[in-house]
Design a protein around this motif. Structure first.
Motif, PDB file in Angstrom:
ATOM      1  N   THR A 523       0.806  -1.215   0.000  1.00  0.00           N
ATOM      2  CA  THR A 523       0.000   0.000   0.000  1.00  0.00           C
ATOM      3  C   THR A 523       0.842   1.270   0.000  1.00  0.00           C
ATOM      4  O   THR A 523       0.302   2.367  -0.029  1.00  0.00           O
ATOM      5  N   GLY A 524       2.182   1.118   0.040  1.00  0.00           N
ATOM      6  CA  GLY A 524       3.037   2.294   0.103  1.00  0.00           C
ATOM      7  C   GLY A 524       3.011   3.094  -1.186  1.00  0.00           C
ATOM      8  O   GLY A 524       2.725   2.574  -2.277  1.00  0.00           O
ATOM      9  N   GLU A 525       3.327   4.367  -1.058  1.00  0.00           N
ATOM     10  CA  GLU A 525       3.297   5.267  -2.215  1.00  0.00           C
ATOM     11  C   GLU A 525       4.276   4.825  -3.294  1.00  0.00           C
ATOM     12  O   GLU A 525       3.970   4.836  -4.488  1.00  0.00           O
ATOM     13  N   LEU A 526       5.473   4.415  -2.884  1.00  0.00           N
ATOM     14  CA  LEU A 526       6.483   3.979  -3.843  1.00  0.00           C
ATOM     15  C   LEU A 526       6.024   2.708  -4.569  1.00  0.00           C
ATOM     16  O   LEU A 526       6.180   2.588  -5.788  1.00  0.00           O
ATOM     17  N   ASN A 527       5.467   1.778  -3.832  1.00  0.00           N
ATOM     18  CA  ASN A 527       5.007   0.526  -4.426  1.00  0.00           C
ATOM     19  C   ASN A 527       3.925   0.794  -5.476  1.00  0.00           C
ATOM     20  O   ASN A 527       3.959   0.236  -6.585  1.00  0.00           O
ATOM     21  N   ARG A 528       2.991   1.656  -5.128  1.00  0.00           N
ATOM     22  CA  ARG A 528       1.894   1.946  -6.067  1.00  0.00           C
ATOM     23  C   ARG A 528       2.414   2.591  -7.342  1.00  0.00           C
ATOM     24  O   ARG A 528       1.977   2.248  -8.446  1.00  0.00           O
TER      25      ARG A 528
END
Length: 624
Positions: A523-528
């Motif tokens: 759910t992290g910003e980088l992952n998305r």
């Protein structure tokens, strides 16, 4: 025969002495022998026999000396019983305290926590000095820790500040903080509404501030706010090591970063993914208004040694080197004692040196997490399943070491081979093949049909498994097929393919496993953002994006992380802390398959055993 009679007589005398019964001297004993036994006591029995001939404070002093000897001999039950007959209402305050503290300590050593706590709350206990209050608080905290009640232990210790010298305060503050980090957020929130007093309330709100802010930067902001609100709190005046590190240390910044990875050769694909994770993390920081450092890449396959790498870093005036990946270069760096800037490498080495840090995805950390959770949840006797391969044997050794360290035991183990006999291998592990064999023998002997339920072995209480995804999807249902589905199954990250696919993974239902947040909680910003650009973020290799990201993420906080293993930063590969060997420890995220989908789990479920107050029958003693 006479020696045996004498031994029984000695045991009987000691038992009577512990119980406070008067022992009549033998009429044939000479006066000189009697006097020698009185004036030169050596054993616990000697002191107890003297005690029954005395009254009041003198008798108590003799019993305390006997108890000290028994404690040194680890005969804790006898030590506790030898003091149980004393009525503390009729003796001096100092002796009363010594009796209570010594007996409580003996009870704790033998595991009778409830009796120890009852003794320490004796209504006849006189008013205590500051030092005595502090000592009793430490014993109570020990009792609560044995009950797996860290909050109560911390609350008891939080009230001892006024009774301690500054040097002892610091140790107690570190212990309070260590205890509070074991308390879940929900319990802390509920406790914050209770009226525990100024000291306790301050500690609880500090712990909440840290738990509700996982990133070190936000934690620092939360601490600044807490310091303003609690300006006179003992934790501000004499902070625990973790708090002191966060208060005093500044963030480290880098103007130039050198990324040193094998961009050619067999490891070029892992190197590409790691470097893209690094770049993506830096872009994310830049989007938030943070200054982006100058980035330079070097292919370590073109270097002849670590010396070349150090010279290149010096030439570009790098503030940080991210890499290398190959173990040979890392070993060479570890042999140097002149690294002027930090190197964050991606593999392990047996050597250590300043400014060389290891951030890796080593499976040994997975194994430690699996064993730790299973042990915390009350399991000690394990069935172990690992692949029949070199890497599987290595992990089996890691399991063995971790289980032994936790006080557990491997009861049975399987090094499985994927072949048509896999079900028989699992059956042999669980002893259901023997159960079926017994049924056949009985049926053949009776010559008729016999009702039969196949039963697995009953000398295990949990199953630990490391298996690749396709293998695990075969093994898990076989465990249930052989009637062992009720045993909890704990698995390492190897069984998770990385992407969510309920139809594929339905056979893994009820298996709980540890993995990196990047995959089980994406759910992290980088992952998305990376998932929109790359097709392989949710895969086994996708873990390497997280590794590159975390190398950038930890660097600004190296000073704080080095200050204490309790300092953590939430990364994509886990909650990261730094060990004394400069290796990052990764605390993983736990999930459990339900309907083929990994669902996040909370903290381990600590079993609560019903506590019964053991009666103090002083006439019954355990003698070695």
């Amino acid at each position: 025969m006479s020696k045996g009679i004498k031994l029984v007589s000695g045991v009987a005398l000691l038992s009577l002495a512990i119980a406070g019964c008067t022992v009549q001297p033998n009429n044939t004993t000479s006066n000189s022998t009697k006097e020698a036994s009185v004036t030169q006591p050596k054993s616990a029995a000697d002191y107890l026999l003297l005690a029954i001939q005395e009254r009041g404070n003198k008798a108590v002093e003799l019993r305390l000396k006997a108890a000290d000897i028994l404690i040194r001999e680890k005969r804790f039950t006898e030590a506790a019983n030898s003091l149980a007959v004393i009525n503390i209402a009729g003796i001096t305050p100092t002796l009363a305290f010594n009796v209570v503290a010594t007996q409580a300590n003996s009870l704790l050593e033998k595991g009778d926590v409830v009796a120890a706590l009852n003794r320490m709350t004796d209504p006849d206990l006189p008013k205590l000095s500051n030092a005595q209050s502090a000592e009793l608080a430490l014993l109570k905290a020990k009792a609560f820790e044995l009950q797996k009640n860290p909050l109560s232990a911390a609350l008891v210790l939080s009230d001892t500040d006024k009774n301690l010298a500054l040097d002892r305060q610091h140790d107690i503050h570190n212990r309070i903080w260590s205890l509070l980090t074991q308390v879940d957020t929900e319990t802390l929130v509920a406790s914050s509404f209770a009226n525990y007093g100024f000291n306790a309330q301050g500690w609880i709100e500090l712990a909440l501030a840290m738990q509700q802010n996982h990133d070190l930067a936000s934690q620092q902001a939360a601490i600044e706010k807490w310091l303003t609100l609690w300006a006179t709190h003992p934790a501000k005046l004499n902070p625990p090591d973790l708090l002191a590190a966060l208060i005093s240390a500044d963030l480290v910044t880098a103007e130039r970063i050198l990324v040193a990875l094998p961009f050619s050769g067999a490891l070029k694909e892992p190197a590409r993914i790691i470097s893209e994770g690094i770049i993506a993390e830096l872009k994310l920081r830049e989007s938030k208004g943070l200054t982006a450092p100058e980035l330079q890449m070097i292919d370590t396959e073109q270097l002849s040694s670590a010396d070349d790498l150090v010279k290149h870093a010096e030439a570009m005036k790098a503030d940080l080197v991210i890499g290398p990946l190959r173990g040979k270069l890392i070993d060479q760096l570890a042999k140097r004692n002149d690294l002027a800037i930090p190197f964050i490498s991606f593999n392990q080495t047996d050597l250590t040196t300043d400014n060389l840090f290891e951030l890796d995805l080593g499976s040994d950390q997975d194994i430690n997490e699996v064993v730790a959770r299973a042990s915390i949840e009350g399991h000690k006797q394990f069935a172990l399943i690992t692949p029949a391969a070199t890497w599987g044997a290595r992990l089996a050794d890691d399991y063995k070491a971790a289980i032994e360290a936790s006080g557990g035991e491997i009861i049975t183990a399987l090094s499985y081979e994927v072949n048509p006999e896999l079900s028989n291998q699992v059956s042999a592990l669980l002893n259901t093949d023997k159960s079926a064999g017994r049924h056949k023998a009985i049926r053949d002997a009776l010559g008729e049909k016999v009702e039969f339920d196949e039963r697995p072995r009953r000398d295990i209480d949990a199953i630990l498994i490391t298996a690749l995804p396709s293998d695990a999807r075969q093994i898990a249902p076989m465990i249930a097929f052989h009637f062992a589905g009720d045993y909890p199954i704990y698995a390492s990250s190897h069984l998770f393919q990385g992407d969510f696919n309920p139809s594929r993974d339905v056979d893994l239902n009820n298996v709980q496993f540890a993995d990196i947040p990047w995959l089980v909680n994406p759910t992290g910003e980088l992952n998305r953002s990376l998932t929109l650009e790359r097709p392989d973020t949710a895969s086994r290799l996708g873990r390497l994006y997280a590794l590159g990201s975390d190398a950038v993420r930890v660097y600004p906080y190296l000073t704080q992380l080095k200050s204490s293993p309790l300092v953590t930063i939430q990364g994509e590969t886990g909650a990261l802390s730094l060990t004394s060997t400069n290796r990052f420890k990764r605390t993983l995220t736990w999930a459990k398959f339900e309907q083929g989908t990994p669902l996040l789990l909370g903290a381990p479920k600590i079993p609560v055993e019903p506590l019964s107050l053991q009666s103090e029958q002083t006439s019954q003693t355990e003698l070695n």
